[in-house]
Design an enzyme around this catalytic site. Structure first.
Site, mmCIF file in Angstrom:
data_model
loop_
_atom_site.group_PDB
_atom_site.id
_atom_site.type_symbol
_atom_site.label_atom_id
_atom_site.label_comp_id
_atom_site.label_asym_id
_atom_site.label_seq_id
_atom_site.Cartn_x
_atom_site.Cartn_y
_atom_site.Cartn_z
ATOM 1 N N LYS A 264 -7.227 12.982 -0.852
ATOM 2 C CA LYS A 264 -6.292 12.988 -1.836
ATOM 3 C C LYS A 264 -7.028 13.716 -3.205
ATOM 4 O O LYS A 264 -6.401 14.364 -3.792
ATOM 5 C CB LYS A 264 -5.829 11.702 -2.214
ATOM 6 C CG LYS A 264 -4.892 11.049 -1.319
ATOM 7 C CD LYS A 264 -4.650 9.824 -2.015
ATOM 8 C CE LYS A 264 -3.805 8.771 -0.599
ATOM 9 N NZ LYS A 264 -3.510 7.574 -1.148
ATOM 10 N N ARG A 265 -8.342 13.512 -3.276
ATOM 11 C CA ARG A 265 -9.047 14.069 -4.323
ATOM 12 C C ARG A 265 -9.093 15.962 -4.263
ATOM 13 O O ARG A 265 -9.489 16.484 -5.117
ATOM 14 C CB ARG A 265 -10.342 13.442 -4.543
ATOM 15 C CG ARG A 265 -10.527 12.077 -4.817
ATOM 16 C CD ARG A 265 -11.778 11.345 -4.894
ATOM 17 N NE ARG A 265 -11.537 10.080 -5.106
ATOM 18 C CZ ARG A 265 -11.493 9.183 -4.048
ATOM 19 N NH1 ARG A 265 -11.467 9.624 -2.931
ATOM 20 N NH2 ARG A 265 -11.580 7.779 -4.280
#
Length: 501
Positions: A264-265
Site C-alpha cells: 500500500k505504501r
C-alpha cells in the site's frame, strides 16, 4: 481431497485499500474453492482498531464484485458462522483464552512498556537481543512467577496485563506447506507471543486460529509474510486439540525494478497497484485503480492469476471458468514474482477484440461530446477495425482516430518548423493537383499516383491530414476523408506555412 468440504477464507484487515497482493490472495482462494466445489468466505480481521479506515470494507466488497470473484459466505453475504467480524467475536475468544490459561499454555504478563524497553536496552548494551521467551520469562513480571494469591490480588487491583502463549522449548516442530514443502522449526527460537492485548482485544494470531477452526476452514491460503507465524498457529491448534488446516503461503509480488515488494505504501509508483480507485479519507486525494484506468476486469483477473501461478501450458489467455478448471496450488511459484505493467497492458489489449461494441459506444459518445456531425455506422466500424491494433484501452480510440472526424488544430512542432519553406509549399501544391484530378479516390489508386519522392511528400501529407507523423496508412486516410476534405486540409497547411515564412 474431498470435493464437498473445501472451505477457504479471504480475511483482509479493513485498514485501507487492497493492493495487487491482497486481491491476488482473494483470487487464489476463490479459484481453489470453485475448482473443488467448495465455499469461499469473506471475513474481516478488524481487531486493529487503531488502524481501521472507514471506507475499507466497502472498497473490499466493491473490488471483489468488480473482479467477479464474489464470496459465497461472510461479510455482506451472510452465513451460518456470523458474525464475520473479529471485533464482534470478542466473547468467543475469551472462552478459548480461558481454556489455554486453565491448561497452563498461556499466562498473564503485567510488564509495562517501560519495563520491556528497559530490558531491551539492557540486552542491547550487553550485545544481545531481547526476546520474551522461555529463557527470560521467569525473570519478568508475569503469573508464572507469582503465587495464586499474588495473581488474584494483581487482577483484583485492576493492573493492566496481556495474555501470552507459553512456548514449550526443546521441540522440533515439523510443518508442511503445500507450496514450500516440509518446514522444521526449533521452538527454542520462538518467543511467547501476545494472544490478548491489554485492551482485551484478541490478536490476529489467536482470533484467526479460533475463527478458522469454528468456521471449518480446510485450507489457509495467505501471503508469504505470514509464514513466520505458521509455527505459532500450529502450536495453538495442538494446544486446543484441533486438527490444523492445510497451509499454503503465496509468493510476494515484487516491483519490476527489483526494489522490494509491492505494498500500500507504493501507491505513488508510476504504475497502478490498486484494483479500483481509492479515495483517501478526510482528503480530496483520489488514487486511480485498474478499473478507472480502463482495464477490463477479465484482463486484470487473467493477468493477476498468472502472477505467481503457472498452468503448465503455453497459453496465457484464460476465461475465469478456465482459470478455475486449470488452477492448482502445486503450480504456484515458491519465489517472489516480478510485476510488469507492460504485461498488464498486453493482457488488456488481448481482450479488446471482444469489446468492439463498447469501443463503438465510446466513439459515438466522443463524437456527440464534440458536436461533430454524426457519421454513418459503417464509417465508424471501419475506423475501429483500422485502429484497434494500435490501442490497449477503449479510451485510446479517440487519440488514434480523431483525424477521421476533425481537421488538425495544430501540427507536430519540430517537423512543422522543418518544412516552413517554399519547397514544401510546392510539393503540397503538386499533391493537391494530383488528388484533384484523381479519377478513383481509392487507397489503391492513390498509391499509384504518388510514386516519386515518396517519403517527403508522404510525411507532408500526413502532417496536413493528421497533424502528427503517426497514424494508419496515409492512402487509406485519404480514401476515408474523401477528395474535398483531403484537399481542404492540404490548403490549410499551406496557409499555415505561408504565415510562418
Amino acid at each position: 481431497m474431498s470435493q464437498n468440504f473445501v472451505r477457504v477464507r479471504f480475511a483482509p484487515s479493513p485498514t485501507g485499500p487492497l493492493h495487487l497482493g491482497g486481491i491476488r490472495t482473494a483470487l487464489y482462494n476463490y479459484l481453489f474453492a470453485k475448482k473443488h466445489g467448495g465455499t469461499f468466505i469473506l471475513r474481516m480481521e478488524d481487531t486493529d482498531r487503531k488502524r481501521w479506515v472507514s471506507n475499507s470494507e466497502l472498497y473490499i466488497l466493491e473490488t471483489l464484485k468488480w473482479c467477479n470473484i464474489e464470496p459465497d459466505e461472510g461479510v455482506g453475504y451472510g452465513g451460518p458462522y456470523s458474525p464475520y467480524y473479529q471485533s464482534k467475536r470478542i466473547n468467543i475468544y475469551r472462552i478459548y483464552i480461558n481454556k489455554l490459561l486453565e491448561k497452563g499454555d498461556a499466562y498473564y504478563a503485567f510488564d509495562t512498556d517501560k519495563d520491556l524497553d528497559r530490558k531491551r536496552k539492557e540486552y542491547h548494551d550487553s550485545g544481545g537481543s531481547f526476546s520474551y521467551n522461555y529463557k527470560i520469562r521467569m525473570k519478568l513480571n508475569n503469573s508464572l512467577t507469582m503465587t495464586k494469591k499474588q495473581l488474584h490480588d494483581k487482577l483484583r487491583s485492576g493492573s493492566s496485563y496481556v495474555i501470552r502463549f507459553k512456548i514449550q522449548p526443546g521441540e522440533k516442530l515439523n510443518m508442511y506447506d503445500i507450496i514450500r514443502g516440509n518446514i522444521i522449526v526449533d521452538t527454542d527460537h520462538l518467543d511467547d507471543k501476545i494472544l490478548l492485548k491489554s485492551d482485551g482485544v484478541a490478536t490476529y494470531h489467536l482470533a484467526n486460529t479460533i475463527d478458522d477452526h469454528i468456521m471449518k476452514i480446510t485450507h489457509v491460503l495467505r501471503g508469504e509474510e505470514w509464514l513466520p507465524s505458521m509455527s505459532l498457529h500450529i502450536l495453538l491448534y495442538k494446544s486446543f486439540g484441533w486438527t490444523p488446516p492445510n497451509f499454503a503461503h503465496l509468493p510476494l509480488i515484487l516491483r519490476h525494478n527489483g526494489k522490494g515488494k509491492i505494498s500500500k505504501r507504493n501507491a505513488n509508483l508510476d504504475f497502478p497497484i490498486f484494483p479500483i480507485q481509492w479515495k483517501v479519507p478526510d482528503t480530496k486525494i483520489i488514487i486511480p485503480g485498474y478499473r478507472e484506468l480502463g482495464y477490463f476486469p477479465e484482463a486484470f483477473v487473467n493477468m493477476l492469476a498468472l502472477l505467481g501461478w503457472n498452468p503448465g501450458i503455453k497459453r496465457e489467455i484464460f476465461s475465469l471458468q478456465e482459470l478455475i478448471n486449470f488452477f492448482s496450488l502445486e503450480k504456484i511459484n515458491k519465489s517472489g514474482v516480478f510485476f510488469d505493467v507492460k504485461k498488464a497492458n498486453w493482457f488488456n489489449k488481448k481482450y479488446l477484440n471482444k469489446k468492439k461494441e463498447e469501443i463503438f459506444a465510446f466513439l459515438c459518445e466522443e463524437i456527440k461530446k464534440r458536436s461533430i456531425d454524426k457519421k454513418d455506422k459503417d464509417y465508424l466500424w471501419k475506423i475501429i477495425h483500422l485502429t484497434i491494433d494500435r490501442i490497449h484501452f477503449i479510451h485510446e480510440i479517440w487519440e488514434h482516430s480523431f483525424y477521421f472526424f476533425i481537421s488538425p488544430s495544430s501540427y507536430e512542432d519540430h517537423f512543422f518548423h522543418e518544412i516552413c519553406n517554399k519547397n514544401a509549399i510546392s510539393k503540397l501544391d503538386n499533391a493537391k493537383i494530383l488528388l484533384y484530378y484523381a479519377d478513383k479516390f481509392t487507397s489503391v489508386n492513390l498509391k499509384l499516383l504518388f510514386t516519386t519522392n515518396k517519403q517527403k511528400i508522404m510525411q507532408l501529407l500526413r502532417l496536413a491530414l493528421v497533424g502528427i507523423l503517426r497514424g494508419i496508412d496515409i492512402f487509406i486516410i485519404l480514401e476515408m476523408l474523401g477528395k474535398e476534405e483531403s484537399i481542404r486540409r492540404i490548403e490549410k497547411l499551406i496557409n499555415q506555412i505561408k504565415e510562418k515564412i
